[in-house]
Design an enzyme around this catalytic site. Sequence first.
Site, PDB file in Angstrom:
ATOM      1  CB  SER A 199      -0.901   0.001   1.237  1.00  0.00           C
ATOM      2  OG  SER A 199      -0.090   0.059   2.417  1.00  0.00           O
ATOM      3  CG  HIS A 202      20.730   8.720   2.759  1.00  0.00           C
ATOM      4  ND1 HIS A 202      21.338   9.772   3.400  1.00  0.00           N
ATOM      5  CD2 HIS A 202      19.799   9.265   1.941  1.00  0.00           C
ATOM      6  CE1 HIS A 202      20.791  10.910   2.982  1.00  0.00           C
ATOM      7  NE2 HIS A 202      19.844  10.630   2.099  1.00  0.00           N
ATOM      8  CD  GLU A 204      17.113  15.047  -2.752  1.00  0.00           C
ATOM      9  OE1 GLU A 204      17.126  14.030  -3.461  1.00  0.00           O
ATOM     10  OE2 GLU A 204      16.270  15.240  -1.865  1.00  0.00           O
ATOM     11  CD  GLN A 229      13.949  12.817   6.052  1.00  0.00           C
ATOM     12  OE1 GLN A 229      14.987  13.368   5.702  1.00  0.00           O
ATOM     13  NE2 GLN A 229      13.778  12.369   7.276  1.00  0.00           N
ATOM     14  CE  LYS A 280       6.368  -6.392   5.777  1.00  0.00           C
ATOM     15  NZ  LYS A 280       7.575  -7.203   5.673  1.00  0.00           N
ATOM     16  CG  HIS A 306      18.444   5.467   1.630  1.00  0.00           C
ATOM     17  ND1 HIS A 306      17.527   5.919   2.552  1.00  0.00           N
ATOM     18  CD2 HIS A 306      18.240   6.201   0.494  1.00  0.00           C
ATOM     19  CE1 HIS A 306      16.799   6.890   2.005  1.00  0.00           C
ATOM     20  NE2 HIS A 306      17.199   7.056   0.763  1.00  0.00           N
ATOM     21  NE  ARG A 354      21.310   9.709  -1.782  1.00  0.00           N
ATOM     22  CZ  ARG A 354      20.023   9.563  -1.706  1.00  0.00           C
ATOM     23  NH1 ARG A 354      19.501   8.367  -1.761  1.00  0.00           N
ATOM     24  NH2 ARG A 354      19.247  10.598  -1.592  1.00  0.00           N
ATOM     25  CG  ASP A 409       8.162  -9.691   3.115  1.00  0.00           C
ATOM     26  OD1 ASP A 409       9.299  -9.901   3.580  1.00  0.00           O
ATOM     27  OD2 ASP A 409       7.199  -9.334   3.820  1.00  0.00           O
ATOM     28  CB  SER A 443      13.011   5.681  -5.675  1.00  0.00           C
ATOM     29  OG  SER A 443      13.332   6.609  -4.700  1.00  0.00           O
ATOM     30  NE  ARG A 465      17.293   5.816  -4.869  1.00  0.00           N
ATOM     31  CZ  ARG A 465      16.773   6.699  -4.022  1.00  0.00           C
ATOM     32  NH1 ARG A 465      15.752   7.435  -4.377  1.00  0.00           N
ATOM     33  NH2 ARG A 465      17.271   6.843  -2.824  1.00  0.00           N
TER      34      ARG A 465
HETATM   35  P1  FAD Z   1       6.761   0.994   0.251  1.00  0.00           P
HETATM   36  O1  FAD Z   1       6.307   2.384   0.329  1.00  0.00           O
HETATM   37  O2  FAD Z   1       7.883   0.590   1.131  1.00  0.00           O
HETATM   38  O3  FAD Z   1       5.501   0.067   0.561  1.00  0.00           O
HETATM   39  C1  FAD Z   1       5.652  -1.324   0.744  1.00  0.00           C
HETATM   40  C2  FAD Z   1       4.284  -1.909   1.039  1.00  0.00           C
HETATM   41  O4  FAD Z   1       4.345  -3.318   0.866  1.00  0.00           O
HETATM   42  C3  FAD Z   1       3.777  -1.680   2.456  1.00  0.00           C
HETATM   43  O5  FAD Z   1       2.405  -1.361   2.392  1.00  0.00           O
HETATM   44  C4  FAD Z   1       3.928  -3.046   3.129  1.00  0.00           C
HETATM   45  O6  FAD Z   1       2.984  -3.299   4.157  1.00  0.00           O
HETATM   46  C5  FAD Z   1       3.677  -3.960   1.950  1.00  0.00           C
HETATM   47  N1  FAD Z   1       4.257  -5.299   2.101  1.00  0.00           N
HETATM   48  C6  FAD Z   1       5.565  -5.650   2.098  1.00  0.00           C
HETATM   49  N2  FAD Z   1       5.675  -6.990   2.229  1.00  0.00           N
HETATM   50  C7  FAD Z   1       4.424  -7.489   2.304  1.00  0.00           C
HETATM   51  C8  FAD Z   1       3.877  -8.789   2.466  1.00  0.00           C
HETATM   52  N3  FAD Z   1       4.648  -9.875   2.562  1.00  0.00           N
HETATM   53  N4  FAD Z   1       2.530  -8.923   2.518  1.00  0.00           N
HETATM   54  C9  FAD Z   1       1.706  -7.853   2.453  1.00  0.00           C
HETATM   55  N5  FAD Z   1       2.171  -6.592   2.299  1.00  0.00           N
HETATM   56  C10 FAD Z   1       3.503  -6.417   2.231  1.00  0.00           C
HETATM   57  N6  FAD Z   1      12.765   8.318  -2.717  1.00  0.00           N
HETATM   58  C11 FAD Z   1      12.615   9.456  -3.428  1.00  0.00           C
HETATM   59  O7  FAD Z   1      12.399   9.416  -4.638  1.00  0.00           O
HETATM   60  N7  FAD Z   1      12.686  10.655  -2.777  1.00  0.00           N
HETATM   61  C12 FAD Z   1      12.919  10.783  -1.461  1.00  0.00           C
HETATM   62  O8  FAD Z   1      12.954  11.879  -0.931  1.00  0.00           O
HETATM   63  C13 FAD Z   1      13.108   9.602  -0.710  1.00  0.00           C
HETATM   64  N8  FAD Z   1      13.384   9.666   0.612  1.00  0.00           N
HETATM   65  C14 FAD Z   1      13.474   8.509   1.327  1.00  0.00           C
HETATM   66  C15 FAD Z   1      13.685   8.573   2.698  1.00  0.00           C
HETATM   67  C16 FAD Z   1      13.730   7.417   3.456  1.00  0.00           C
HETATM   68  C17 FAD Z   1      13.970   7.498   4.933  1.00  0.00           C
HETATM   69  C18 FAD Z   1      13.569   6.156   2.814  1.00  0.00           C
HETATM   70  C19 FAD Z   1      13.613   4.902   3.613  1.00  0.00           C
HETATM   71  C20 FAD Z   1      13.383   6.089   1.449  1.00  0.00           C
HETATM   72  C21 FAD Z   1      13.335   7.248   0.694  1.00  0.00           C
HETATM   73  N9  FAD Z   1      13.127   7.212  -0.687  1.00  0.00           N
HETATM   74  C22 FAD Z   1      12.995   8.369  -1.388  1.00  0.00           C
HETATM   75  C23 FAD Z   1      12.851   5.936  -1.361  1.00  0.00           C
HETATM   76  C24 FAD Z   1      11.325   5.788  -1.569  1.00  0.00           C
HETATM   77  O9  FAD Z   1      10.654   6.301  -0.447  1.00  0.00           O
HETATM   78  C25 FAD Z   1      10.924   4.342  -1.766  1.00  0.00           C
HETATM   79  O10 FAD Z   1      11.741   3.736  -2.720  1.00  0.00           O
HETATM   80  C26 FAD Z   1       9.477   4.228  -2.253  1.00  0.00           C
HETATM   81  O11 FAD Z   1       8.632   4.978  -1.445  1.00  0.00           O
HETATM   82  C27 FAD Z   1       9.053   2.774  -2.265  1.00  0.00           C
HETATM   83  O12 FAD Z   1       7.674   2.705  -2.496  1.00  0.00           O
HETATM   84  P2  FAD Z   1       6.993   1.282  -2.674  1.00  0.00           P
HETATM   85  O13 FAD Z   1       5.553   1.563  -2.957  1.00  0.00           O
HETATM   86  O14 FAD Z   1       7.766   0.472  -3.636  1.00  0.00           O
HETATM   87  O15 FAD Z   1       7.175   0.568  -1.237  1.00  0.00           O
HETATM   88  C1  SIN Z   2      16.763  12.279   1.044  1.00  0.00           C
HETATM   89  O1  SIN Z   2      15.867  13.065   1.333  1.00  0.00           O
HETATM   90  O2  SIN Z   2      17.956  12.480   1.265  1.00  0.00           O
HETATM   91  C2  SIN Z   2      16.383  10.990   0.406  1.00  0.00           C
HETATM   92  C3  SIN Z   2      16.213  11.185  -1.031  1.00  0.00           C
HETATM   93  C4  SIN Z   2      16.224   9.872  -1.738  1.00  0.00           C
HETATM   94  O3  SIN Z   2      16.592   8.849  -1.161  1.00  0.00           O
HETATM   95  O4  SIN Z   2      15.881   9.866  -2.922  1.00  0.00           O
END
Ligand code: FAD
Ligand code: SIN
Length: 540
Positions: A12, A242, A117, A49, A37, A349, A288, A221, A389, A384
């Site tokens: 989600s 990071h 950045e 962020q 999950k 990260h 990075r 997962d 992302s 990256r």
């Molecule tokens: P997520 O948002 O991680 O969602 C994963 C989902 O999968 C969750 O709902 C979880 O419950 C579900 N899930 C996982 N396993 C299971 C399972 N077995 N069964 C059921 N559900 C499951 N990127 C940028 O571009 N800009 C930024 O500024 C940036 N800042 C960041 C800062 C931080 C601290 C972090 C950690 C990452 C950052 N990133 C940034 C990276 C970016 O946030 C992520 O790559 C992106 O949000 C991932 O989205 P997603 O939908 O793939 O996964």
């Molecule tokens: C950050 O805000 O430094 C994270 C940005 C990113 O991971 O893309």
Amino acid sequence: MSHYFDHLIIGSGLAGLAYALKIAEKNSGARIGILAKRNLNTGNTELAQGGIAAVISESDSLQQHTLDTLTAGAGLCRADVVEEMVCQGAERIQDLVNWGVKFDTNSESHSFSLTREGGHSARRILHVEDHTGADIHSHLLQKARTFKNIYFLEEHFAIDLILTQDAFPYTLGKNVCIGAYVLNKVTQEIFAIKAQKVVLATGGAGKIYQYTSNWSGATGDGIAMAFRAGARVANMEFMQFHPTCLYHPQSRNFLISEALRGEGAELINSKGEAFMKPYHPLGSLAPRDIVARSIDAEIKKSGADCVFLDITHKSETFLKSRFPAIYNRCLSLGINISESPIPVVPAAHYLCGGILCDSAGVTDIPNLLVLGESACTGLHGANRLASNSLLECLVLAHNAANSALIETDTSIRALEISPFPSQEHQISDELIVVSHMWEEVRRLMWNYMGIVRSNRRLERAKTRLKYIEQEIQEYYSKSQIHSDILELRNIALVAMLSVRCAQMRKESRGIHYNIDFPLSKSPLGPGVDSIVSSTSYYKR
Ligand code: FAD
Ligand code: SIN
């Protein structure tokens, strides 16, 4: 008991929600199920962020964003994918605006406020203060809740994918994904959910490392499930570290956004000296991988626990309004960032590798799509570019939804699925063993597969992981299914896949740095990706 959705979305976060919205907007008759999950609000998306990269400003160009992405990716990006993702930037930002996101604007011109950045040659990061991810996520969730055909299943853990040949062993022809086995964590019931399209949007795998910026459920997962089902995974050696996570005993995974360095923050060592310029001409705003390795070197050289990020040249008023979350979090720990430098260390990260797919999320397994951080599209290559992302989540979701919409095979709904294979249930009271094994995997990954690697360390990691994997398999087959055990099984596999990919790469490139192969191969030649398939893996 089994359930049916036309689209079963596992995850989600931004990737899962954007896909659900795109389908629901075009097809009000489609049954769409979204699994999480834990609760719907937890994931890496919530934590983002800095912001999202897109070419918006007239002084920027698609060519520049493409070139910056390719440069960061260190020769391993798929150029066609990069071009496609970058070109869709403005349209996907418009999607977010249409779904209610209000990015920060400049007070006079009312145009989007764009920040910078590391590795970006122009200001092109749209943001909502320093909590862009949480803001985007809450608007998309709010929007998704307005559709009656989107069903949310919180606290539902996807265990494994269901393929036609599991359900019907004598079926000839291609193995097709028809659903997933799911654990309801509240009732402890395990059941099958059938679906015409199964979408893995399960996010990253930072938790395979001892120190990470990721949420606690980032256990890879989806990658483990897809791999067990026969999909290829690639480039798992490229875990991006990071450079600046807060170093504080009460907080080991809070990120200090790169956007601070975009606003002029300097990295300094314990003597108060700015140390980045000798490592790279861009200083603190270098890519990075270089910043993380330089901090690692600086810490090893000085024996200090951390380095510092100094933004004290900015006023308290500016910091409170531009970085309220970081300002307040640090203040709650006794650090006023307008007065003193912030103690920081690198942490795992972002996983650049993942399940091999194209730019519409199509994997090796028919009916199985992958979106977001679990995917390996070729956008990020060996490293990256910051803030690419969130953009990738949106483009993948858009492309995947467009291709999934035109297919209308609903025959899966009528299939009879066998129940989840029952376990022996001999052990149920020793969850402490699970937490010990968790710690062991994460510590060994940090020590042997960290920022700087060597052949010997990788071999050590492989030997230990092999042993732990066997123990886990034995434990798994005898214990009552519990989400901690499921996650442990997944982190051990994902850790092993990462080590295997690292061993395949006989060079250093991007984030992957091996002291025994310090140079990058040139020319790179064919077979540039490190690809693991289950056929070769399970033969070892
Ligand atoms: P997520 O948002 O991680 O969602 C994963 C989902 O999968 C969750 O709902 C979880 O419950 C579900 N899930 C996982 N396993 C299971 C399972 N077995 N069964 C059921 N559900 C499951 N990127 C940028 O571009 N800009 C930024 O500024 C940036 N800042 C960041 C800062 C931080 C601290 C972090 C950690 C990452 C950052 N990133 C940034 C990276 C970016 O946030 C992520 O790559 C992106 O949000 C991932 O989205 P997603 O939908 O793939 O996964
Ligand atoms: C950050 O805000 O430094 C994270 C940005 C990113 O991971 O893309």
